[in-house]
Motif scaffolding. Structure first.
Motif, PDB file in Angstrom:
ATOM      1  N   ASP A   1     -12.003  -2.224   2.545  1.00  0.00           N
ATOM      2  CA  ASP A   1     -10.970  -1.958   1.544  1.00  0.00           C
ATOM      3  C   ASP A   1     -10.444  -3.221   0.880  1.00  0.00           C
ATOM      4  O   ASP A   1      -9.587  -3.144   0.020  1.00  0.00           O
TER       5      ASP A   1
ATOM      6  N   TYR B   1      -9.509  -3.720  -3.066  1.00  0.00           N
ATOM      7  CA  TYR B   1      -9.609  -2.458  -3.769  1.00  0.00           C
ATOM      8  C   TYR B   1      -8.333  -1.652  -3.597  1.00  0.00           C
ATOM      9  O   TYR B   1      -7.785  -1.578  -2.513  1.00  0.00           O
TER      10      TYR B   1
ATOM     11  N   MET C   1      -6.555   1.767  -3.303  1.00  0.00           N
ATOM     12  CA  MET C   1      -6.863   3.142  -2.938  1.00  0.00           C
ATOM     13  C   MET C   1      -5.940   4.079  -3.728  1.00  0.00           C
ATOM     14  O   MET C   1      -4.802   3.733  -4.021  1.00  0.00           O
TER      15      MET C   1
ATOM     16  N   ASN D   1      -3.505   7.129  -4.007  1.00  0.00           N
ATOM     17  CA  ASN D   1      -2.615   7.968  -3.200  1.00  0.00           C
ATOM     18  C   ASN D   1      -1.587   8.539  -4.165  1.00  0.00           C
ATOM     19  O   ASN D   1      -0.479   8.046  -4.288  1.00  0.00           O
TER      20      ASN D   1
END
Length: 131
Positions: free
Chosen positions: A10, A13, A15, A17
Motif C-alpha cells: 500500500d 497509494y 485507498m 474509503n
C-alpha cells in the motif's frame, strides 16, 4: 489519479474509503460534548430495507458518528423516522469492556448529510434562517 500497485503493497497509494447510505433515523439524534470540554458530537443509527429473494425483506442498520458543526446540523434538523443521505468513511476502533475483553466497533464517520424528505409541517424558510 489511481495507479496499479505492481508491488502488492500500500505504500504511496491512497485507498478508497467512501460510503454513501440512505436511511431513516432509528431515534432522534442528541448532541453530546466530548470529555474535558472537547468537540461536540452525535452518535446515531440509520436503518434501511432491501427486497431479497422471494419477496422477503432484509433490514440493515449502520452506526454513525459526526462532529462539530455537522453534528449540530444533524441534531437541529433531523428526528426519529426522518430520511437522509449520508456520506463518510468507515472506521473501526477497539476498546476493553468491563471484563477486560477487547471489543471492536465499526461506524460510519459522517462528513456530509443531505435532506431527502420533508415534514409537511416544516416551514422551509426556517431551515435556512441564520440564528
Amino acid at each position: 489519479g489511481f495507479r496499479i500497485n505492481k508491488n502488492n503493497n500500500d505504500e504511496g497509494y491512497k485507498m478508497i474509503n467512501h460510503l454513501v447510505f440512505q436511511g431513516r433515523f432509528t431515534k432522534t439524534p442528541e448532541l453530546k460534548t466530548s470529555p474535558n470540554d472537547g468537540p461536540k458530537y452525535v452518535n446515531f443509527t440509520l436503518v434501511w430495507s432491501e427486497k431479497i429473494k422471494n419477496g422477503q425483506e432484509m433490514t440493515c442498520f449502520i452506526d454513525c458518528v459526526s462532529f462539530a458543526g455537522l453534528a449540530e446540523f444533524i441534531t437541529k434538523y433531523f428526528e426519529k423516522g426522518d430520511m437522509c443521505i449520508v456520506e463518510g468513511k468507515l472506521l473501526t476502533s477497539s476498546y476493553e469492556n468491563a471484563e477486560g475483553k477487547k471489543k471492536y466497533k465499526t461506524e460510519l464517520k459522517i462528513n456530509k448529510c443531505h435532506f431527502c424528505s420533508y415534514r409537511k409541517t416544516d416551514d422551509v424558510t426556517e431551515l435556512f434562517k441564520d440564528d
